[in-house]
Design a protein around this motif. Structure first.
Motif: not given
Length: 325
Positions: A195-219
């Motif tokens: 029994a456990g939990t997953l946390k997840w979110a959606l990010y945009d992509v910065g100019h360097n191609g890496l995850p940048n700003n969090k756009l949405v935090t899901f349940n």
């Protein structure tokens, strides 16, 4: 006067430059309904550029006297604009966008001619369409039809389990070719160590191609039982009620407190990362994290490495996003 340019956008919308109209009649007692469009002399109108058939557009309505505006997605047909999905509003005191509950503004049912201006505004959709991927999932197409995996992936079989370990931040690239409203996210939990939990979110992509700003935090996701895990409870997302996504690359972040295996594959058509910053080939970055702290607003990626799709059970999970027009 600039010529009106008619362009079809990747999301199925159409747009034109320098299109502007006014109105003297808006449905609803307070003027929060469909807008009857009236031509402005010597200015292209919606029907000039798009014809009189039903056409989806991104619109802006501005009250030039009371300094209010609304932007959203709507349909124009026979010189009437139906405001299908208001997305941004300013009522003179409060600004609302995807982080708020956005409703159509009241502009008055019979405004004076010239006070209200209605324009087309492509904005997010101007990026157009990207080259789509192949997405060959043969075992459960019906399970993923509305939640397509990233367009850069290819899966020619039922996929294999990809392992994700606790207290590790994972960042997986996601490519989409058309704009739309994000209304759901899905994974396939093959095994869980308890029994456990997953946390997840959606990010945009910065100019360097890496995850940048969090756009949405899901349940958070309960990991006590295997199977498809789908989150469509947009009212409790942060920000709530979905978010409009233009076409392009995004990153899905995940962190859990137990070891899990997700359905996935090892084949990429074109990865978001490849050898960016020396991370190596693949699709998913991994870096030490803290489940208690959750996913950061902006990942630092200090000490990050690439999840090698072919080694130690690591690789690219099937993560589907539901995006509607």
């Amino acid at each position: 006067m600039a010529a009106a340019a008619n362009r079809r956008l990747g999301s199925g919308m159409r747009a034109g430059n320098y299109v502007e109209e006014t109105t003297t009649a808006i449905a609803g007692a307070s003027g929060n309904g469909a807008v009857t469009l009236t031509a402005i002399a010597n200015t292209p109108r919606f029907s000039t550029v798009l014809g009189t058939g039903a056409t989806t557009v991104r619109y802006v309505i501005e009250d030039t006297v009371n300094k209010k505006f609304e932007s959203g997605i709507g349909t124009v047909a026979a010189n009437v604009l139906t405001r299908s999905r208001p997305q941004i509003t300013w009522d003179g005191a409060t600004y609302k966008d995807a982080s708020s509950s956005v409703a159509a503004l009241a502009f008055g049912s019979t405004p004076a001619s010239g006070n209200i201006k209605i324009r087309m505004a492509p904005l997010a959709e101007i990026a157009g369409a990207l080259k789509p991927g192949r997405q060959q999932i043969t075992d459960a197409d019906n399970l993923w039809a509305l939640y397509p995996i990233s367009e850069h992936m290819q899966a020619g079989s039922n996929g294999s389990a990809r392992t994700f370990y606790p207290n590790i931040e994972y960042y997986a690239g996601y490519k989409m070719s058309t704009a739309g409203l994000l209304t759901g996210i899905r994974i396939d939990l093959r095994t869980t160590s308890g029994a456990g939990t997953l946390k997840w979110a959606l990010y945009d992509v910065g100019h360097n191609g890496l995850p940048n700003n969090k756009l949405v935090t899901f349940n958070n996701v309960n990991l006590s039982a295997t199977g498809l895990k789908t989150d469509t409870a947009v009212a409790s997302w942060a920000p709530a009620n979905g978010i409009w996504l233009p076409p392009g690359w995004y990153v899905i972040g995940m962190i859990c407190d137990v070891q899990i295996d997700l359905g996935g594959n090892t084949n990429n058509i074109d990865s978001l990362y490849c050898r960016s910053n020396g991370y190596g080939y693949g699709d998913t970055l991994r870096v030490a994290g803290s489940f208690a702290s959750g996913l950061p607003a902006t990942p630092s990626l200090s000490g990050a490495s690439m999840n090698d799709p072919g080694a130690s059970g690591h690789g690219n999970a099937w993560i589907g996003l539901k995006v509607i027009a």
